[in-house]
Motif scaffolding. Structure first.
Motif, mmCIF file in Angstrom:
data_model
loop_
_atom_site.group_PDB
_atom_site.id
_atom_site.type_symbol
_atom_site.label_atom_id
_atom_site.label_comp_id
_atom_site.label_asym_id
_atom_site.label_seq_id
_atom_site.Cartn_x
_atom_site.Cartn_y
_atom_site.Cartn_z
ATOM 1 N N UNK A 190 0.856 -1.258 0.032
ATOM 2 C CA UNK A 190 0.017 -0.123 0.000
ATOM 3 C C UNK A 190 0.732 1.301 0.009
ATOM 4 N N UNK A 191 1.968 1.308 0.792
ATOM 5 C CA UNK A 191 2.915 2.361 0.610
ATOM 6 C C UNK A 191 3.538 2.499 -0.611
ATOM 7 N N UNK A 192 3.950 1.478 -1.116
ATOM 8 C CA UNK A 192 4.481 1.538 -2.610
ATOM 9 C C UNK A 192 3.479 2.129 -3.383
ATOM 10 N N UNK A 193 2.481 1.572 -3.535
ATOM 11 C CA UNK A 193 1.144 2.126 -4.459
ATOM 12 C C UNK A 193 0.909 3.479 -4.227
ATOM 13 N N UNK A 194 0.994 4.134 -2.869
ATOM 14 C CA UNK A 194 0.538 5.366 -2.820
ATOM 15 C C UNK A 194 1.888 6.116 -3.345
ATOM 16 N N UNK A 195 3.055 5.928 -3.275
ATOM 17 C CA UNK A 195 4.224 6.632 -3.769
ATOM 18 C C UNK A 195 4.111 6.679 -5.397
ATOM 19 N N UNK A 196 3.903 5.602 -6.104
ATOM 20 C CA UNK A 196 3.801 5.726 -7.413
ATOM 21 C C UNK A 196 2.575 6.233 -8.070
ATOM 22 N N UNK A 197 1.529 6.229 -7.273
ATOM 23 C CA UNK A 197 0.121 6.979 -7.563
ATOM 24 C C UNK A 197 0.253 8.542 -7.509
ATOM 25 N N UNK A 255 3.237 10.737 -6.781
ATOM 26 C CA UNK A 255 4.620 11.097 -7.064
ATOM 27 C C UNK A 255 5.010 12.301 -6.542
ATOM 28 N N UNK A 256 4.268 13.628 -6.735
ATOM 29 C CA UNK A 256 4.594 14.861 -6.472
ATOM 30 C C UNK A 256 4.320 14.912 -4.866
ATOM 31 N N UNK A 257 3.345 14.442 -4.288
ATOM 32 C CA UNK A 257 2.944 14.529 -3.002
ATOM 33 C C UNK A 257 4.094 13.694 -2.168
ATOM 34 N N UNK A 294 12.599 2.157 -3.160
ATOM 35 C CA UNK A 294 12.115 1.815 -4.544
ATOM 36 C C UNK A 294 11.282 2.766 -4.834
ATOM 37 N N UNK A 295 10.448 3.524 -4.043
ATOM 38 C CA UNK A 295 9.615 4.416 -4.680
ATOM 39 C C UNK A 295 10.462 5.566 -4.943
ATOM 40 N N UNK A 296 11.323 6.106 -4.182
ATOM 41 C CA UNK A 296 12.084 7.435 -4.313
ATOM 42 C C UNK A 296 13.056 7.164 -5.538
ATOM 43 N N UNK A 297 13.725 5.996 -5.804
ATOM 44 C CA UNK A 297 14.259 5.532 -7.072
ATOM 45 C C UNK A 297 13.548 5.705 -8.480
ATOM 46 N N UNK A 298 12.458 5.212 -8.509
ATOM 47 C CA UNK A 298 11.471 4.992 -9.743
ATOM 48 C C UNK A 298 11.013 6.399 -9.908
ATOM 49 N N UNK A 299 10.336 7.195 -8.923
ATOM 50 C CA UNK A 299 9.817 8.556 -9.488
ATOM 51 C C UNK A 299 10.959 9.835 -9.664
ATOM 52 N N UNK A 300 12.172 9.388 -9.032
ATOM 53 C CA UNK A 300 13.208 10.397 -9.322
ATOM 54 C C UNK A 300 14.273 10.195 -10.753
ATOM 55 N N UNK A 301 14.139 8.920 -11.087
ATOM 56 C CA UNK A 301 15.028 8.447 -12.216
ATOM 57 C C UNK A 301 13.943 7.713 -13.118
ATOM 58 N N UNK A 302 12.836 8.480 -13.726
ATOM 59 C CA UNK A 302 12.153 7.814 -14.690
ATOM 60 C C UNK A 302 12.521 7.452 -15.963
ATOM 61 N N UNK A 339 7.326 13.057 -3.237
ATOM 62 C CA UNK A 339 8.365 13.952 -3.181
ATOM 63 C C UNK A 339 8.603 14.702 -2.154
ATOM 64 N N UNK A 340 7.217 15.886 -2.100
ATOM 65 C CA UNK A 340 7.365 16.800 -1.070
ATOM 66 C C UNK A 340 7.219 16.489 0.271
ATOM 67 N N UNK A 341 6.701 15.130 0.689
ATOM 68 C CA UNK A 341 6.466 14.584 1.733
ATOM 69 C C UNK A 341 7.982 14.053 2.330
ATOM 70 N N UNK A 342 8.618 13.196 1.476
ATOM 71 C CA UNK A 342 9.846 12.385 1.951
ATOM 72 C C UNK A 342 10.993 12.781 1.359
ATOM 73 N N UNK A 343 11.261 13.435 0.165
ATOM 74 C CA UNK A 343 12.185 13.966 -0.345
ATOM 75 C C UNK A 343 12.546 15.240 -0.377
ATOM 76 N N UNK A 344 12.349 15.818 0.804
ATOM 77 C CA UNK A 344 12.499 17.277 0.891
ATOM 78 C C UNK A 344 13.886 17.772 1.145
#
Length: 211
Positions: free
Chosen positions: A105-112, A114-116, A178-186, A118-123
């Motif tokens: 569920x956590x990974x799905x949320x990150x993929x669905x 990505x902008x939120x 896995x989420x941070x890599x995929x959304x920042x290295x598309x 990034x702002x929440x976890x990759x600040x």
């Protein structure tokens, strides 16, 4: 074109007043995009207001400053994650099954979202200072404690190979990675998201849980 025509044209681009909650949602969605596209420091209330079709004055009726918008984006992201977790926990099952579903569920949320995410976890420091970190410490801390409690249940059931705290942090780090890599290295040639997630979870569970 006369000044009157310009004024009339400008007014025509303004959106009519909507319900408060709906308008706040529009502002948050626009700010989320702009914060990611131009950076938090590069974003202004004026840019966000223009994106929504509001005047800056009208936007200030909903949010007093930029940092308040960022904090609300992060708060809502954690609230959605908490709601998803509550559903998984309510379904019950062996702790290792619940853990895997929580991580999915956590990974799905990150993929669905990505902008939120990034702002929440990759600040960066300025974003952390202006709202993201306080939301993460309060709401994110509660979220992790609930996850850690399930890991402790697995430990109590004799399923963990090692320390519950270290295992919980490792599992969370794997999901975040896995989420941070995929959304920042598309641009990378990633395999299908579900396949990648399942492979990562298999590896973590084989390494951390007893058969």
């Amino acid at each position: 074109m006369s000044a009157e025509s310009v004024t009339s044209s400008t007014r025509s681009t303004r959106k009519p007043k909507g319900e408060g909650h709906a308008r706040r949602a529009e502002i948050l969605a626009a700010a989320e995009r702009i914060f990611v596209e131009v950076g938090y420091e590069g974003a202004t209330i004026r840019k966000i207001a223009d994106e929504v079709g509001l005047s800056s004055t009208a936007l200030y009726m909903h949010f007093s400053e930029k940092s308040e918008i960022l904090h609300e984006i992060c708060r809502l992201a954690f609230a959605r994650l908490q709601a998803a977790n509550a559903v998984v926990v309510a379904e019950g099952g062996p702790p290792e099954v619940v853990l895997r579903k929580l991580m999915e569920a956590y990974v799905d949320f990150g993929f669905e979202n990505p902008n939120a995410y990034r702002l929440t976890y990759l600040t960066r420091p300025v974003e952390a200072r202006d709202g993201a970190q306080s939301a993460a410490q309060m709401l994110g801390g509660e979220l992790f404690k609930a996850f850690e409690a399930i890991v402790e249940q697995a430990a109590a059931a004799g399923r963990l190979r090692g320390d519950a705290k270290a295992s919980a942090q490792t599992l969370w780090a794997g999901s975040h990675g896995i989420v941070s890599l995929v959304i920042t290295k598309p641009y990378f040639d990633w395999v299908d998201h579900k396949t990648l997630t399942a492979t990562m979870l298999d590896a973590l569970f084989i390494g951390l849980l007893k058969p």
